[in-house]
Design a protein around this motif. Sequence first.
Motif, PDB file in Angstrom:
ATOM      1  N   SER A 334       0.770  -1.296   0.153  1.00 37.50           N
ATOM      2  CA  SER A 334       0.023   0.102   0.014  1.00 37.50           C
ATOM      3  C   SER A 334       0.795   1.246   0.100  1.00 37.50           C
ATOM      4  O   SER A 334       0.786   2.354  -0.764  1.00 37.50           O
ATOM      5  N   ALA A 335       1.746   1.275   0.932  1.00 35.43           N
ATOM      6  CA  ALA A 335       2.567   2.517   1.087  1.00 35.43           C
ATOM      7  C   ALA A 335       3.746   2.794  -0.014  1.00 35.43           C
ATOM      8  O   ALA A 335       4.236   3.702  -0.508  1.00 35.43           O
ATOM      9  N   VAL A 336       4.152   1.626  -0.689  1.00 40.68           N
ATOM     10  CA  VAL A 336       5.420   1.840  -1.640  1.00 40.68           C
ATOM     11  C   VAL A 336       4.633   1.614  -3.209  1.00 40.68           C
ATOM     12  O   VAL A 336       5.301   2.243  -4.032  1.00 40.68           O
ATOM     13  N   LYS A 337       3.608   0.664  -3.079  1.00 41.19           N
ATOM     14  CA  LYS A 337       3.244   0.517  -4.518  1.00 41.19           C
ATOM     15  C   LYS A 337       1.848   0.969  -4.856  1.00 41.19           C
ATOM     16  O   LYS A 337       1.000   0.878  -5.841  1.00 41.19           O
ATOM     17  N   ASN A 338       1.239   1.716  -3.889  1.00 40.63           N
ATOM     18  CA  ASN A 338      -0.118   2.422  -3.852  1.00 40.63           C
ATOM     19  C   ASN A 338      -1.291   1.438  -4.204  1.00 40.63           C
ATOM     20  O   ASN A 338      -1.886   1.947  -5.146  1.00 40.63           O
ATOM     21  N   LEU A 339      -1.141   0.352  -3.798  1.00 42.55           N
ATOM     22  CA  LEU A 339      -2.128  -0.629  -3.877  1.00 42.55           C
ATOM     23  C   LEU A 339      -3.438  -0.457  -2.942  1.00 42.55           C
ATOM     24  O   LEU A 339      -3.292   0.054  -1.842  1.00 42.55           O
ATOM     25  N   SER A 340      -4.567  -0.686  -3.681  1.00 49.91           N
ATOM     26  CA  SER A 340      -5.743  -0.692  -2.749  1.00 49.91           C
ATOM     27  C   SER A 340      -5.882  -1.676  -1.693  1.00 49.91           C
ATOM     28  O   SER A 340      -5.287  -2.883  -2.050  1.00 49.91           O
ATOM     29  N   PRO A 341      -6.765  -1.585  -0.757  1.00 52.14           N
ATOM     30  CA  PRO A 341      -6.904  -2.706   0.148  1.00 52.14           C
ATOM     31  C   PRO A 341      -7.560  -3.931  -0.436  1.00 52.14           C
ATOM     32  O   PRO A 341      -7.142  -5.097  -0.093  1.00 52.14           O
ATOM     33  N   LEU A 342      -8.231  -3.757  -1.854  1.00 56.35           N
ATOM     34  CA  LEU A 342      -8.819  -4.957  -2.296  1.00 56.35           C
ATOM     35  C   LEU A 342      -7.749  -5.702  -2.841  1.00 56.35           C
ATOM     36  O   LEU A 342      -7.372  -6.872  -3.016  1.00 56.35           O
ATOM     37  N   GLU A 343      -6.720  -4.904  -3.608  1.00 53.56           N
ATOM     38  CA  GLU A 343      -5.761  -5.500  -4.251  1.00 53.56           C
ATOM     39  C   GLU A 343      -4.599  -6.367  -3.123  1.00 53.56           C
ATOM     40  O   GLU A 343      -4.007  -7.194  -3.883  1.00 53.56           O
ATOM     41  N   CYS A 344      -4.431  -5.574  -2.067  1.00 54.43           N
ATOM     42  CA  CYS A 344      -3.619  -6.174  -1.180  1.00 54.43           C
ATOM     43  C   CYS A 344      -4.214  -7.452  -0.745  1.00 54.43           C
ATOM     44  O   CYS A 344      -3.406  -8.685  -0.571  1.00 54.43           O
ATOM     45  N   GLY A 345      -5.499  -7.428  -0.498  1.00 59.86           N
ATOM     46  CA  GLY A 345      -6.174  -8.657   0.015  1.00 59.86           C
ATOM     47  C   GLY A 345      -6.219  -9.859  -1.071  1.00 59.86           C
ATOM     48  O   GLY A 345      -5.839 -11.107  -0.593  1.00 59.86           O
ATOM     49  N   MET A 346      -6.375  -9.583  -2.118  1.00 60.88           N
ATOM     50  CA  MET A 346      -6.395 -10.666  -3.385  1.00 60.88           C
ATOM     51  C   MET A 346      -4.823 -11.205  -3.316  1.00 60.88           C
ATOM     52  O   MET A 346      -4.815 -12.222  -3.686  1.00 60.88           O
ATOM     53  N   ARG A 347      -3.870 -10.278  -3.079  1.00 60.91           N
ATOM     54  CA  ARG A 347      -2.448 -10.770  -3.123  1.00 60.91           C
ATOM     55  C   ARG A 347      -2.094 -12.014  -1.972  1.00 60.91           C
ATOM     56  O   ARG A 347      -1.133 -12.647  -1.993  1.00 60.91           O
ATOM     57  N   LEU A 348      -2.841 -12.059  -1.051  1.00 59.14           N
ATOM     58  CA  LEU A 348      -2.846 -12.798   0.187  1.00 59.14           C
ATOM     59  C   LEU A 348      -3.512 -14.006   0.094  1.00 59.14           C
ATOM     60  O   LEU A 348      -3.263 -14.955   0.962  1.00 59.14           O
ATOM     61  N   ILE A 349      -4.406 -14.135  -0.884  1.00 52.55           N
ATOM     62  CA  ILE A 349      -5.313 -15.368  -0.999  1.00 52.55           C
ATOM     63  C   ILE A 349      -4.625 -16.686  -1.216  1.00 52.55           C
ATOM     64  O   ILE A 349      -4.874 -17.656  -0.430  1.00 52.55           O
ATOM     65  N   LEU A 350      -3.353 -16.631  -1.907  1.00 51.41           N
ATOM     66  CA  LEU A 350      -2.727 -17.957  -2.134  1.00 51.41           C
ATOM     67  C   LEU A 350      -1.970 -18.316  -0.735  1.00 51.41           C
ATOM     68  O   LEU A 350      -2.075 -19.611  -0.441  1.00 51.41           O
ATOM     69  N   GLY A 351      -1.575 -17.129  -0.114  1.00 49.78           N
ATOM     70  CA  GLY A 351      -0.942 -17.560   1.261  1.00 49.78           C
ATOM     71  C   GLY A 351      -2.018 -18.258   2.106  1.00 49.78           C
ATOM     72  O   GLY A 351      -1.427 -19.138   2.933  1.00 49.78           O
ATOM     73  N   SER A 352      -3.119 -17.567   2.387  1.00 46.96           N
ATOM     74  CA  SER A 352      -4.326 -18.177   3.158  1.00 46.96           C
ATOM     75  C   SER A 352      -4.539 -19.582   2.606  1.00 46.96           C
ATOM     76  O   SER A 352      -4.719 -20.461   3.398  1.00 46.96           O
ATOM     77  N   PHE A 353      -4.609 -19.924   1.328  1.00 51.86           N
ATOM     78  CA  PHE A 353      -4.823 -21.309   0.815  1.00 51.86           C
ATOM     79  C   PHE A 353      -3.682 -22.267   1.142  1.00 51.86           C
ATOM     80  O   PHE A 353      -3.848 -23.247   1.833  1.00 51.86           O
ATOM     81  N   ALA A 354      -2.516 -21.777   1.318  1.00 52.05           N
ATOM     82  CA  ALA A 354      -1.373 -22.405   1.536  1.00 52.05           C
ATOM     83  C   ALA A 354      -1.314 -22.713   3.139  1.00 52.05           C
ATOM     84  O   ALA A 354      -0.989 -23.956   3.629  1.00 52.05           O
ATOM     85  N   ALA A 355      -1.803 -21.729   3.895  1.00 54.98           N
ATOM     86  CA  ALA A 355      -1.820 -21.983   5.278  1.00 54.98           C
ATOM     87  C   ALA A 355      -2.582 -23.280   5.597  1.00 54.98           C
ATOM     88  O   ALA A 355      -2.631 -24.064   6.583  1.00 54.98           O
ATOM     89  N   SER A 356      -3.794 -23.141   4.732  1.00 54.00           N
ATOM     90  CA  SER A 356      -4.888 -24.269   5.124  1.00 54.00           C
ATOM     91  C   SER A 356      -4.343 -25.643   4.978  1.00 54.00           C
ATOM     92  O   SER A 356      -4.599 -26.445   5.613  1.00 54.00           O
ATOM     93  N   VAL A 357      -3.730 -25.544   3.627  1.00 51.58           N
ATOM     94  CA  VAL A 357      -3.501 -26.916   3.154  1.00 51.58           C
ATOM     95  C   VAL A 357      -2.271 -27.529   3.970  1.00 51.58           C
ATOM     96  O   VAL A 357      -2.055 -28.716   4.465  1.00 51.58           O
ATOM     97  N   SER A 358      -1.508 -26.485   4.566  1.00 50.56           N
ATOM     98  CA  SER A 358      -0.252 -26.989   5.367  1.00 50.56           C
ATOM     99  C   SER A 358      -0.755 -27.816   6.691  1.00 50.56           C
ATOM    100  O   SER A 358      -0.029 -28.856   6.823  1.00 50.56           O
ATOM    101  N   LEU A 409       6.275 -18.794   3.604  1.00 47.03           N
ATOM    102  CA  LEU A 409       6.110 -18.211   4.893  1.00 47.03           C
ATOM    103  C   LEU A 409       4.821 -18.771   5.775  1.00 47.03           C
ATOM    104  O   LEU A 409       4.825 -19.319   6.905  1.00 47.03           O
ATOM    105  N   ARG A 410       3.591 -18.625   5.015  1.00 47.86           N
ATOM    106  CA  ARG A 410       2.327 -18.908   5.486  1.00 47.86           C
ATOM    107  C   ARG A 410       2.243 -20.481   5.538  1.00 47.86           C
ATOM    108  O   ARG A 410       1.606 -20.867   6.498  1.00 47.86           O
ATOM    109  N   TYR A 411       2.835 -21.175   4.515  1.00 46.11           N
ATOM    110  CA  TYR A 411       2.760 -22.612   4.691  1.00 46.11           C
ATOM    111  C   TYR A 411       3.538 -23.304   5.780  1.00 46.11           C
ATOM    112  O   TYR A 411       3.044 -23.797   6.558  1.00 46.11           O
ATOM    113  N   GLY A 412       4.832 -22.833   6.121  1.00 46.88           N
ATOM    114  CA  GLY A 412       5.575 -23.048   7.192  1.00 46.88           C
ATOM    115  C   GLY A 412       4.998 -22.735   8.373  1.00 46.88           C
ATOM    116  O   GLY A 412       5.140 -23.508   9.509  1.00 46.88           O
ATOM    117  N   THR A 413       4.694 -21.433   8.684  1.00 44.05           N
ATOM    118  CA  THR A 413       4.146 -21.226  10.103  1.00 44.05           C
ATOM    119  C   THR A 413       2.827 -21.986  10.426  1.00 44.05           C
ATOM    120  O   THR A 413       2.974 -22.286  11.707  1.00 44.05           O
TER     121      THR A 413
END
Length: 549
Positions: A334-358, A409-413
Amino acid sequence: MSSSGEEEALQVPKPVDYGSISAPELPSPADEKLPRSVFLIILISLFIYVFLSALDSTMVATLLGVIASDMNELENVSWVAASYLLSCAAFQPLFGKISDIFGRKPIVQICAILFAIGCAMCGITTSFWSLVAGRFITGIGGGGLNAMASITVSDIVSKRQRGLYQGYLNIFFHCGAASGGVIAGVFERLFGWRSAFLVQVPVCLICIFLTQLYFQLPKSSVGNGMQGHGYWKKLAHIDYTGSFILVSALLALMLAASFAGQEQDSSPLLFRGLVLYSVFGLVSFYYYDLKVASQPIIPIRLLHNRTVLASSLCCWFISMNLFTCLFYLPFYWSAVKNLSPLECGMRLILGSFAASVSSMVAGYIIRQSGRYWRQQLYTGIVVVLGSLLVFSSRRNDSVILDSLVNVPLRYGTSSVITILLIAMISSVKSNEQALVTSIQYGFRSTGSTLGVSLASALLQFSLRGQLNSRFAKLSDIPEKWVGKLDLIKNSALADPSYTFTGAPQFARNAILDSYDYSCHIVFGFLIVTGLLSLVSICFIEDHDLESDK
């Protein structure tokens, strides 16, 4: 007091097979100690409780701006989120012992009722500080539901199956966390922000009703509480002094961490007083628990167990690592690339999926092999490598790279946290499983809050120094801005979006570079906490689960 003395005092039946259903009995309803339908209803209720707790904790981040605007409380709005974290961290460690005394069922119901009351208060109040109080009550209930879900699952499944069922719990946790912002946004747009809190109340009440009708544990389980004692006699077994010392010390520690993270220059005496009291309180709790209390709320001797201590520290550092990433990787975008909250949230989806699978993978491997240490070591290494990958993030990375950068990182934690619980409950006696589960959740909640607060302090300190340094090197400053550099710096410190919304052109690169550098200081903190968690793993003992299928 010794473990045998404590067990005799509580007069609980000694559990058979860790107070659980053995794995061969689970697949066949005819052979179960619990009817299959009852077993499934209990699990579904626990899954919903965990989902609601995770949903509630993340949706507030989406609503903070709207709440601040509606109630005209921009300066204080952070307390809406902080009050939840404070109560969650302070009260979570108590539920294991209390549920050993009263039984799992009434404590689950009390936590659910507190959660529903807190949500209802948030949905109907017109006072800001009543809203904060509602969030505090919700935090007690939500933190308790998370801890009690894990404790209860340990009562009805075997140690070898435990990791798999923790994986199921984590799926609902991550689904709730991932969907919190979306659900909050939808209800806020259609019915107003209060509806996002109110809609959780009937769902929680339905689960309370199901719990009342169907919740039961195997007769041999310590989770049934003290047997042959009345309500008042059970109350007499609670360690009120130890509970007060622990809760007040943890509240002071969390408040001090919040002040440090928010850089409260106006109240240094309050900050120092909170730090001193928290240190004094924790040392006093250690002495009181070890030397004075006959039935301590959390037997401190459990931390003398090498595996419990190492697992607790590992959980502490892993939680710091995970929540720092969850808060400050989107902040960087958000601060460096000027992305919206929705764009940031979309980029975290794969990490959330990996955390569930792990979590599922970790549980399945434990069920098949009956061992966990090597897998824990490998996933601990993945956490370190994942932290290095996040540190390698650059402002010109593509959408694909941004989406993938947090996956390891999300998978491992998530995997490490799941395995840590198995390590802890396999290293103690059956009547201590709820206590070590509470210890784990206590370290998780304090670690997450401390991690985010320390990361915030690092960011603020580094950002201020970087802005001063880079602004001192600026040249060709337009005449109208001469003498106004302090104003620009203060605006940049107060508002990360100022770079793109109001900063003069000549200062934008300096501000962007300062934010970029400071965020990478925070990402360096990820590497440190990842390495500390890996060191902690090396001291955890590997207990054979072969005998508990």
